[in-house]
Design a protein around this motif. Structure first.
Motif, PDB file in Angstrom:
ATOM      1  N   TYR A  67      -4.270 -12.300 -47.294  1.00 19.15           N
ATOM      2  CA  TYR A  67      -5.587 -12.103 -46.691  1.00 19.15           C
ATOM      3  C   TYR A  67      -5.685 -10.701 -46.100  1.00 19.15           C
ATOM      4  CZ  TYR A  67      -5.817 -17.158 -47.096  1.00 19.15           C
ATOM      5  OH  TYR A  67      -5.798 -18.453 -47.579  1.00 19.15           O
ATOM      6  N   LYS A  68      -6.741  -9.973 -46.480  1.00 15.45           N
ATOM      7  CA  LYS A  68      -6.919  -8.595 -46.021  1.00 15.45           C
ATOM      8  C   LYS A  68      -8.342  -8.400 -45.526  1.00 15.45           C
ATOM      9  CE  LYS A  68      -3.519  -6.800 -49.321  1.00 15.45           C
ATOM     10  NZ  LYS A  68      -3.103  -8.124 -49.794  1.00 15.45           N
ATOM     11  N   PRO A  69      -8.500  -7.952 -44.284  1.00 13.63           N
ATOM     12  CA  PRO A  69      -9.848  -7.728 -43.755  1.00 13.63           C
ATOM     13  C   PRO A  69     -10.522  -6.544 -44.442  1.00 13.63           C
ATOM     14  CG  PRO A  69      -8.198  -6.950 -42.198  1.00 13.63           C
ATOM     15  CD  PRO A  69      -7.458  -7.650 -43.293  1.00 13.63           C
ATOM     16  N   LEU A  70     -11.834  -6.620 -44.558  1.00  7.58           N
ATOM     17  CA  LEU A  70     -12.598  -5.569 -45.218  1.00  7.58           C
ATOM     18  C   LEU A  70     -13.538  -4.816 -44.275  1.00  7.58           C
ATOM     19  CD1 LEU A  70     -13.582  -7.274 -48.607  1.00  7.58           C
ATOM     20  CD2 LEU A  70     -11.869  -5.495 -48.227  1.00  7.58           C
ATOM     21  N   LEU A  71     -13.755  -5.318 -43.071  1.00  6.29           N
ATOM     22  CA  LEU A  71     -14.697  -4.662 -42.179  1.00  6.29           C
ATOM     23  C   LEU A  71     -14.012  -3.557 -41.377  1.00  6.29           C
ATOM     24  CD1 LEU A  71     -17.049  -7.384 -40.672  1.00  6.29           C
ATOM     25  CD2 LEU A  71     -17.203  -6.131 -42.820  1.00  6.29           C
ATOM     26  N   THR A  72     -14.784  -2.538 -41.048  1.00  4.31           N
ATOM     27  CA  THR A  72     -14.322  -1.495 -40.133  1.00  4.31           C
ATOM     28  C   THR A  72     -14.342  -2.045 -38.717  1.00  4.31           C
ATOM     29  OG1 THR A  72     -15.230   0.205 -41.581  1.00  4.31           O
ATOM     30  CG2 THR A  72     -14.780   0.830 -39.296  1.00  4.31           C
ATOM     31  N   ASP A  73     -13.291  -1.786 -37.979  1.00  5.35           N
ATOM     32  CA  ASP A  73     -13.209  -2.271 -36.600  1.00  5.35           C
ATOM     33  C   ASP A  73     -14.339  -1.692 -35.767  1.00  5.35           C
ATOM     34  OD1 ASP A  73     -12.247  -3.640 -34.438  1.00  5.35           O
ATOM     35  OD2 ASP A  73     -10.484  -2.368 -34.130  1.00  5.35           O
ATOM     36  N   LYS A  74     -14.762  -2.447 -34.743  1.00  2.00           N
ATOM     37  CA  LYS A  74     -15.825  -1.979 -33.857  1.00  2.00           C
ATOM     38  C   LYS A  74     -15.679  -2.653 -32.505  1.00  2.00           C
ATOM     39  CE  LYS A  74     -18.224  -3.621 -37.026  1.00  2.00           C
ATOM     40  NZ  LYS A  74     -19.300  -3.309 -37.949  1.00  2.00           N
ATOM     41  N   PRO A  75     -16.040  -1.959 -31.410  1.00  2.00           N
ATOM     42  CA  PRO A  75     -16.010  -2.595 -30.094  1.00  2.00           C
ATOM     43  C   PRO A  75     -16.923  -3.809 -30.089  1.00  2.00           C
ATOM     44  CG  PRO A  75     -16.363  -0.229 -29.897  1.00  2.00           C
ATOM     45  CD  PRO A  75     -16.517  -0.571 -31.346  1.00  2.00           C
ATOM     46  N   THR A  76     -16.413  -4.904 -29.555  1.00  2.00           N
ATOM     47  CA  THR A  76     -17.168  -6.155 -29.513  1.00  2.00           C
ATOM     48  C   THR A  76     -17.086  -6.738 -28.112  1.00  2.00           C
ATOM     49  OG1 THR A  76     -16.776  -6.582 -31.853  1.00  2.00           O
ATOM     50  CG2 THR A  76     -17.336  -8.473 -30.485  1.00  2.00           C
ATOM     51  N   ILE A  77     -18.247  -6.903 -27.489  1.00  2.00           N
ATOM     52  CA  ILE A  77     -18.325  -7.431 -26.134  1.00  2.00           C
ATOM     53  C   ILE A  77     -18.932  -8.819 -26.207  1.00  2.00           C
ATOM     54  CG2 ILE A  77     -19.283  -7.106 -23.830  1.00  2.00           C
ATOM     55  CD1 ILE A  77     -18.887  -4.182 -26.224  1.00  2.00           C
ATOM     56  N   ILE A  78     -18.232  -9.800 -25.660  1.00  2.00           N
ATOM     57  CA  ILE A  78     -18.648 -11.195 -25.776  1.00  2.00           C
ATOM     58  C   ILE A  78     -18.828 -11.781 -24.383  1.00  2.00           C
ATOM     59  CG2 ILE A  78     -18.037 -13.466 -26.687  1.00  2.00           C
ATOM     60  CD1 ILE A  78     -16.224 -11.901 -28.731  1.00  2.00           C
ATOM     61  N   MET A  79     -20.068 -12.161 -24.065  1.00  2.00           N
ATOM     62  CA  MET A  79     -20.387 -12.790 -22.788  1.00  2.00           C
ATOM     63  C   MET A  79     -20.269 -14.299 -22.943  1.00  2.00           C
ATOM     64  SD  MET A  79     -21.173  -9.867 -21.519  1.00  2.00           S
ATOM     65  CE  MET A  79     -21.917  -8.272 -21.945  1.00  2.00           C
ATOM     66  N   VAL A  80     -19.426 -14.919 -22.124  1.00  2.00           N
ATOM     67  CA  VAL A  80     -19.202 -16.365 -22.192  1.00  2.00           C
ATOM     68  C   VAL A  80     -19.650 -16.989 -20.884  1.00  2.00           C
ATOM     69  CG1 VAL A  80     -17.512 -18.199 -22.558  1.00  2.00           C
ATOM     70  CG2 VAL A  80     -17.221 -16.004 -23.720  1.00  2.00           C
ATOM     71  N   ALA A  81     -20.532 -17.970 -20.949  1.00  2.00           N
ATOM     72  CA  ALA A  81     -20.973 -18.695 -19.759  1.00  2.00           C
ATOM     73  C   ALA A  81     -20.435 -20.119 -19.827  1.00  2.00           C
ATOM     74  CB  ALA A  81     -22.491 -18.697 -19.673  1.00  2.00           C
ATOM     75  N   THR A  82     -19.923 -20.601 -18.692  1.00  2.00           N
ATOM     76  CA  THR A  82     -19.312 -21.931 -18.640  1.00  2.00           C
ATOM     77  C   THR A  82     -19.853 -22.719 -17.457  1.00  2.00           C
ATOM     78  OG1 THR A  82     -17.461 -21.117 -17.288  1.00  2.00           O
ATOM     79  CG2 THR A  82     -17.190 -21.053 -19.686  1.00  2.00           C
ATOM     80  N   GLY A  83     -19.749 -24.045 -17.554  1.00  4.58           N
ATOM     81  CA  GLY A  83     -20.260 -24.900 -16.490  1.00  4.58           C
ATOM     82  C   GLY A  83     -19.444 -24.829 -15.221  1.00  4.58           C
ATOM     83  N   ASP A  84     -18.130 -24.715 -15.362  1.00  2.69           N
ATOM     84  CA  ASP A  84     -17.215 -24.560 -14.231  1.00  2.69           C
ATOM     85  C   ASP A  84     -16.626 -23.157 -14.325  1.00  2.69           C
ATOM     86  OD1 ASP A  84     -15.618 -25.057 -12.043  1.00  2.69           O
ATOM     87  OD2 ASP A  84     -14.695 -26.866 -12.866  1.00  2.69           O
ATOM     88  N   SER A  85     -15.716 -22.835 -13.446  1.00  2.00           N
ATOM     89  CA  SER A  85     -14.997 -21.562 -13.524  1.00  2.00           C
ATOM     90  C   SER A  85     -13.555 -21.842 -13.926  1.00  2.00           C
ATOM     91  CB  SER A  85     -15.039 -20.833 -12.182  1.00  2.00           C
ATOM     92  OG  SER A  85     -14.427 -21.623 -11.177  1.00  2.00           O
ATOM     93  N   GLY A  86     -12.824 -20.775 -14.233  1.00  2.18           N
ATOM     94  CA  GLY A  86     -11.406 -20.927 -14.518  1.00  2.18           C
ATOM     95  C   GLY A  86     -11.051 -21.091 -15.979  1.00  2.18           C
ATOM     96  N   TYR A  87     -11.962 -20.756 -16.893  1.00  2.00           N
ATOM     97  CA  TYR A  87     -11.667 -20.843 -18.320  1.00  2.00           C
ATOM     98  C   TYR A  87     -11.084 -19.548 -18.874  1.00  2.00           C
ATOM     99  CZ  TYR A  87     -14.223 -25.245 -18.476  1.00  2.00           C
ATOM    100  OH  TYR A  87     -14.637 -26.544 -18.276  1.00  2.00           O
ATOM    101  N   GLU A  88     -11.001 -18.517 -18.055  1.00  2.00           N
ATOM    102  CA  GLU A  88     -10.402 -17.257 -18.481  1.00  2.00           C
ATOM    103  C   GLU A  88      -8.943 -17.482 -18.877  1.00  2.00           C
ATOM    104  OE1 GLU A  88     -11.808 -17.939 -15.648  1.00  2.00           O
ATOM    105  OE2 GLU A  88     -13.443 -16.518 -15.217  1.00  2.00           O
ATOM    106  N   PRO A  89      -8.339 -16.558 -19.641  1.00  2.00           N
ATOM    107  CA  PRO A  89      -6.964 -16.771 -20.125  1.00  2.00           C
ATOM    108  C   PRO A  89      -5.951 -17.102 -19.036  1.00  2.00           C
ATOM    109  CG  PRO A  89      -7.961 -14.962 -21.304  1.00  2.00           C
ATOM    110  CD  PRO A  89      -8.941 -15.349 -20.240  1.00  2.00           C
ATOM    111  N   ASP A  90      -6.155 -16.607 -17.811  1.00  2.00           N
ATOM    112  CA  ASP A  90      -5.207 -16.903 -16.733  1.00  2.00           C
ATOM    113  C   ASP A  90      -5.735 -17.956 -15.772  1.00  2.00           C
ATOM    114  OD1 ASP A  90      -7.239 -15.378 -15.710  1.00  2.00           O
ATOM    115  OD2 ASP A  90      -5.946 -14.052 -14.515  1.00  2.00           O
TER     116      ASP A  90
END
Length: 212
Positions: A128-151
Motif C-alpha cells: 500500500y502506497k499513499p498518493l496524496l501530498t501531505d498537508k497540515p490538517t486541523i481537526i476539531m473534536v467535540a465530546t459530551g464529557d471531557s478526558g477523551y484526549e490521548p492522555d
C-alpha cells in the motif's frame, strides 16, 4: 494557500465544532488574506454511501469502465480532486458514540480509493502506497464529557482520533493536529472553560511554526 474547510455536525448554531473551525479559518485569513477557502458541509449534504456498483467501478481499470460505472464514481472524483488541490484541511468532527459521524465515514469511503489516493502493488513487501501530498490538517473534536484526549481518563474510548490517525496517513496526510472541546453534556462553566482552552489551542496553531 487553499484551505478545504469541512464541517460534519448536523447542528448549526449549537455546534461547537462548526464554531471552532470557523474561528480557525477567520484567524488564518487575518494572517493570510490571500488564502482561499473551499467549504463542504457534510452535515447538510451527506456523501453517498458506497455500494456494490461503486466498488465494481472503483476496481475496474479507468479505460475499461462503462459510462454507468464512471457515473458511479463522479461524486468520488469530485471529492478526491477537492482534497488533492487543497494545501490545508480543517475539519469539524463531533464524537458520536465514541467514533466519527456517519457523514465523515461516508466522506472517507469516497476519498480512500485504490488508484486515486493510494496504490495497491501486491508484489511489493509494502503493497500500500499513499498518493496524496501531505498537508497540515486541523481537526476539531467535540465530546459530551471531557478526558477523551490521548492522555485523558477516557482515551481508551476515543475511536475518533485513532481512526483518523490511521486512515488519513494511509493516503498520505500525516500532519494531524487535534483540538478538543469537551463537557457539552454538562454545559455551564465546565463547557465554557473547555471552549476557552480550545480557542487557545487554535490561536497557538495559527501563530506557531508547525503550519508554515
Amino acid at each position: 494557500m487553499k484551505i478545504l474547510h469541512i464541517d460534519a455536525s448536523p447542528r448549526y448554531s449549537r455546534s461547537h465544532t462548526r464554531k471552532l473551525t470557523q474561528d480557525f479559518i477567520t484567524l488564518w485569513q487575518e494572517k493570510d488574506p490571500a488564502a482561499t477557502v473551499i467549504y463542504r458541509d457534510l452535515g447538510k449534504a451527506l456523501p453517498s454511501f458506497i455500494n456494490e456498483n461503486w466498488i465494481a467501478a472503483a476496481f475496474t481499470a479507468t479505460n475499461q469502465r462503462t459510462p454507468e460505472q464512471q457515473q458511479q464514481l463522479n461524486e468520488s472524483d469530485s471529492l478526491v480532486e477537492e482534497l488533492m488541490t487543497a494545501d490545508m484541511l480543517v475539519m469539524g468532527v463531533p464524537m458520536y458514540n465514541f467514533g466519527v459521524p456517519a457523514s465523515v465515514k461516508a466522506w472517507i469511503d469516497q476519498i480512500v480509493r485504490v488508484g486515486r489516493t493510494f496504490l495497491f502493488e501486491p508484489e511489493d513487501a509494502q503493497p500500500y502506497k499513499p498518493l496524496l501530498t501531505d498537508k497540515p490538517t486541523i481537526i476539531m473534536v467535540a465530546t459530551g464529557d471531557s478526558g477523551y484526549e490521548p492522555d485523558g481518563p477516557y482515551a481508551s474510548l476515543n475511536q475518533v482520533e485513532p481512526y483518523l490517525r490511521t486512515v488519513l496517513p494511509f493516503i498520505g496526510i500525516n500532519q494531524l493536529h487535534f483540538v478538543y472541546a469537551g463537557n457539552d453534556e454538562f454545559g455551564g462553566e465546565r463547557l465554557a472553560q473547555s471552549l476557552v482552552q480550545a480557542e487557545l489551542q487554535i490561536q497557538h496553531l495559527v501563530d506557531g511554526p508547525l503550519l508554515r
